[in-house]
Write a protein that holds these residues in place. Structure first.
Motif, PDB file in Angstrom:
ATOM      1  N   LEU A 185       0.811  -1.215   0.000  1.00  0.00           N
ATOM      2  CA  LEU A 185       0.000   0.000   0.000  1.00  0.00           C
ATOM      3  C   LEU A 185       0.841   1.260   0.000  1.00  0.00           C
ATOM      4  N   ALA A 186       0.273   2.310  -0.577  1.00  0.00           N
ATOM      5  CA  ALA A 186       0.767   3.675  -0.404  1.00  0.00           C
ATOM      6  C   ALA A 186      -0.438   4.544  -0.090  1.00  0.00           C
ATOM      7  N   ILE A 187      -0.265   5.482   0.854  1.00  0.00           N
ATOM      8  CA  ILE A 187      -1.362   6.349   1.286  1.00  0.00           C
ATOM      9  C   ILE A 187      -0.919   7.802   1.157  1.00  0.00           C
ATOM     10  N   HIS A 188      -1.802   8.613   0.563  1.00  0.00           N
ATOM     11  CA  HIS A 188      -1.608  10.060   0.525  1.00  0.00           C
ATOM     12  C   HIS A 188      -2.866  10.697   1.098  1.00  0.00           C
ATOM     13  N   GLY A 189      -2.710  11.662   1.996  1.00  0.00           N
ATOM     14  CA  GLY A 189      -3.900  12.327   2.515  1.00  0.00           C
ATOM     15  C   GLY A 189      -3.698  12.920   3.885  1.00  0.00           C
ATOM     16  N   ALA A 190      -4.690  13.691   4.301  1.00  0.00           N
ATOM     17  CA  ALA A 190      -4.621  14.426   5.562  1.00  0.00           C
ATOM     18  C   ALA A 190      -5.212  13.616   6.720  1.00  0.00           C
ATOM     19  N   ARG A 191      -4.824  13.993   7.921  1.00  0.00           N
ATOM     20  CA  ARG A 191      -5.408  13.548   9.185  1.00  0.00           C
ATOM     21  C   ARG A 191      -5.126  12.094   9.554  1.00  0.00           C
ATOM     22  N   TRP A 192      -4.208  11.441   8.872  1.00  0.00           N
ATOM     23  CA  TRP A 192      -3.976  10.041   9.187  1.00  0.00           C
ATOM     24  C   TRP A 192      -3.330   9.843  10.560  1.00  0.00           C
ATOM     25  N   LYS A 193      -2.756  10.887  11.126  1.00  0.00           N
ATOM     26  CA  LYS A 193      -2.224  10.780  12.486  1.00  0.00           C
ATOM     27  C   LYS A 193      -3.321  10.510  13.504  1.00  0.00           C
ATOM     28  N   ARG A 194      -4.578  10.795  13.141  1.00  0.00           N
ATOM     29  CA  ARG A 194      -5.685  10.533  14.055  1.00  0.00           C
ATOM     30  C   ARG A 194      -6.052   9.055  14.134  1.00  0.00           C
ATOM     31  N   ALA A 195      -5.574   8.268  13.192  1.00  0.00           N
ATOM     32  CA  ALA A 195      -5.925   6.850  13.164  1.00  0.00           C
ATOM     33  C   ALA A 195      -5.313   6.125  14.362  1.00  0.00           C
ATOM     34  N   THR A 196      -6.093   5.295  15.004  1.00  0.00           N
ATOM     35  CA  THR A 196      -5.580   4.459  16.096  1.00  0.00           C
ATOM     36  C   THR A 196      -4.430   3.596  15.605  1.00  0.00           C
ATOM     37  N   GLU A 197      -4.475   3.235  14.340  1.00  0.00           N
ATOM     38  CA  GLU A 197      -3.484   2.351  13.739  1.00  0.00           C
ATOM     39  C   GLU A 197      -2.302   3.121  13.132  1.00  0.00           C
ATOM     40  N   TYR A 198      -2.116   4.379  13.540  1.00  0.00           N
ATOM     41  CA  TYR A 198      -1.139   5.238  12.873  1.00  0.00           C
ATOM     42  C   TYR A 198       0.277   4.665  12.886  1.00  0.00           C
ATOM     43  N   ARG A 199       0.688   4.060  13.980  1.00  0.00           N
ATOM     44  CA  ARG A 199       2.058   3.520  14.051  1.00  0.00           C
ATOM     45  C   ARG A 199       2.274   2.455  12.981  1.00  0.00           C
ATOM     46  N   LEU A 200       1.242   1.656  12.727  1.00  0.00           N
ATOM     47  CA  LEU A 200       1.332   0.645  11.679  1.00  0.00           C
ATOM     48  C   LEU A 200       1.319   1.276  10.295  1.00  0.00           C
ATOM     49  N   LEU A 201       0.504   2.313  10.119  1.00  0.00           N
ATOM     50  CA  LEU A 201       0.317   2.928   8.804  1.00  0.00           C
ATOM     51  C   LEU A 201       1.417   3.922   8.446  1.00  0.00           C
ATOM     52  N   ARG A 202       2.081   4.469   9.443  1.00  0.00           N
ATOM     53  CA  ARG A 202       3.021   5.577   9.215  1.00  0.00           C
ATOM     54  C   ARG A 202       4.031   5.318   8.101  1.00  0.00           C
ATOM     55  N   PRO A 203       4.654   4.130   8.003  1.00  0.00           N
ATOM     56  CA  PRO A 203       5.636   3.926   6.926  1.00  0.00           C
ATOM     57  C   PRO A 203       5.018   3.978   5.521  1.00  0.00           C
TER      58      PRO A 203
END
Length: 345
Positions: free
Chosen positions: A200-218
């Protein structure tokens, strides 16, 4: 024809204003937000924005002056209330509202954001909204008179398939991309795709609010994208995902039109709207839930020929569907002509 266009000078609002110009209209584009103080958005969302309508009316009055137009389009209209609408109507005999959001839900999930809009709604000559289940009834209950519902649209210029340079390919290439803002539920969806082994690749705002942010951050490559960068991020991917905003009762979204227009294979929720817009398995890949999404994408990644065939067929289908801004603007102009012939009021 002379058009007074009231809308943000960015994003899809700017794209629609440009489309009116491309079909031959003389467009004056004014932002209703230009005269508002900082932090007007929280003020609107939390309190209903008392005084905002008057500020917008005064600002538009000064900038419009004594000019006259054949009609006006208010894009969104969240800060355009009865006072501002009166100023607009003094300059244009027919006033149209276009809103790609869903301000018609009762109660609204967005606090008081649409309070000003709701007061102005009965005063529009035509209200254009996105197709949703029961939307016409919701609009009528809110006071809309003449109603038109349409598909979300891509833009002929901004979302045309780009030719990426080697440098751009290096920056924007990905296997599967999602370009969009974090919303509740999206973090868990992405986390499940990761568990299933989807690249996956993710572009977008507010993803730091996700509970899963540590997993998604890379996997988060950038914040909010617009215009050319938005198109490049989707074009550089082998597959692009559509995720819906359940709070808005969406059954399709702008990406449903934009991704195939850009020329990338689309993977979207299996809704009645997506099934109407595209032939499943031929022009789009559809899914119910994260597990099916992951498996469908992995099969496409393993079959370059099929993936390209779906991308090409989906691109052709966008033209048959007419899901483009110039088709939308012509549709609005035709209805304005009908209203004018019958009397604007």
């Amino acid at each position: 024809m002379r058009l007074l266009y009231i809308g943000a000078e960015s994003g899809t609002s700017l794209q629609r204003a440009a489309a009116f110009g491309r079909i031959g209209l003389d467009v004056l584009h004014l932002s209703p937000y230009a005269q508002l103080p900082p932090h007007w958005a929280p003020w609107l969302n939390r309190t209903g924005g008392p005084g905002i309508d008057r500020l917008v009316a005064n600002g538009l009055g000064r900038r419009i002056g004594g000019r006259r137009f054949d009609f006006a389009v208010v894009d969104c209209g969240d800060v355009v209330g009865p006072a501002a609408l009166k100023i607009i109507r003094n300059a244009a005999p027919v006033v149209v509202n276009y809103n790609a959001d869903n301000p018609y839900l009762d109660p609204s999930p967005e606090r008081l954001r649409w309070s000003i809009f709701h007061r102005a709604l009965p005063h529009y000559d035509l209200v254009v909204a996105m197709r949703r289940d029961g939307i016409e009834e919701m609009m009528a209950r809110r006071g809309a008179r003449r109603i038109d519902t349409i598909w979300q649209c891509a833009d002929e210029v901004v979302h045309s398939p780009p030719s990426l340079t080697p440098e751009e390919k290096g920056r924007w290439s990905s296997e599967v991309v999602f370009v969009g803002t974090w919303m509740p539920g999206r973090g868990a969806f992405m986390a499940r795709l990761i568990e299933k082994g989807l690249p996956l690749a993710i572009h977008g705002a507010r993803w730091k609010r996700a509970t899963e942010y540590r997993l998604l951050r890379p996997l988060i490559r950038s914040d909010h994208l617009e215009a050319a960068d938005y198109t490049r991020a989707i074009s550089g991917a082998k597959i692009a995902l559509v995720l819906l905003n359940g709070r808005n009762a969406d059954l399709h979204t702008t990406r449903s039109a934009e991704i195939p227009a850009i020329g990338t294979a689309i993977c979207a929720p299996r809704t009645p709207h997506h099934q109407q817009l595209y032939k499943e398995g031929e022009e789009a890949v559809l899914f119910d839930g994260a597990d099916e999404c992951a498996e469908a994408c992995k099969r496409l990644l393993a079959d370059d020929g099929r993936r390209q065939t779906i991308a090409d067929a989906g691109h052709r289908r966008t033209f048959a569907n007419g899901t483009y801004n110039e088709a939308l603007t012509r549709r609005i102009v035709e209805q304005v002509a009908e209203i004018t012939r019958g009397g604007a009021r």
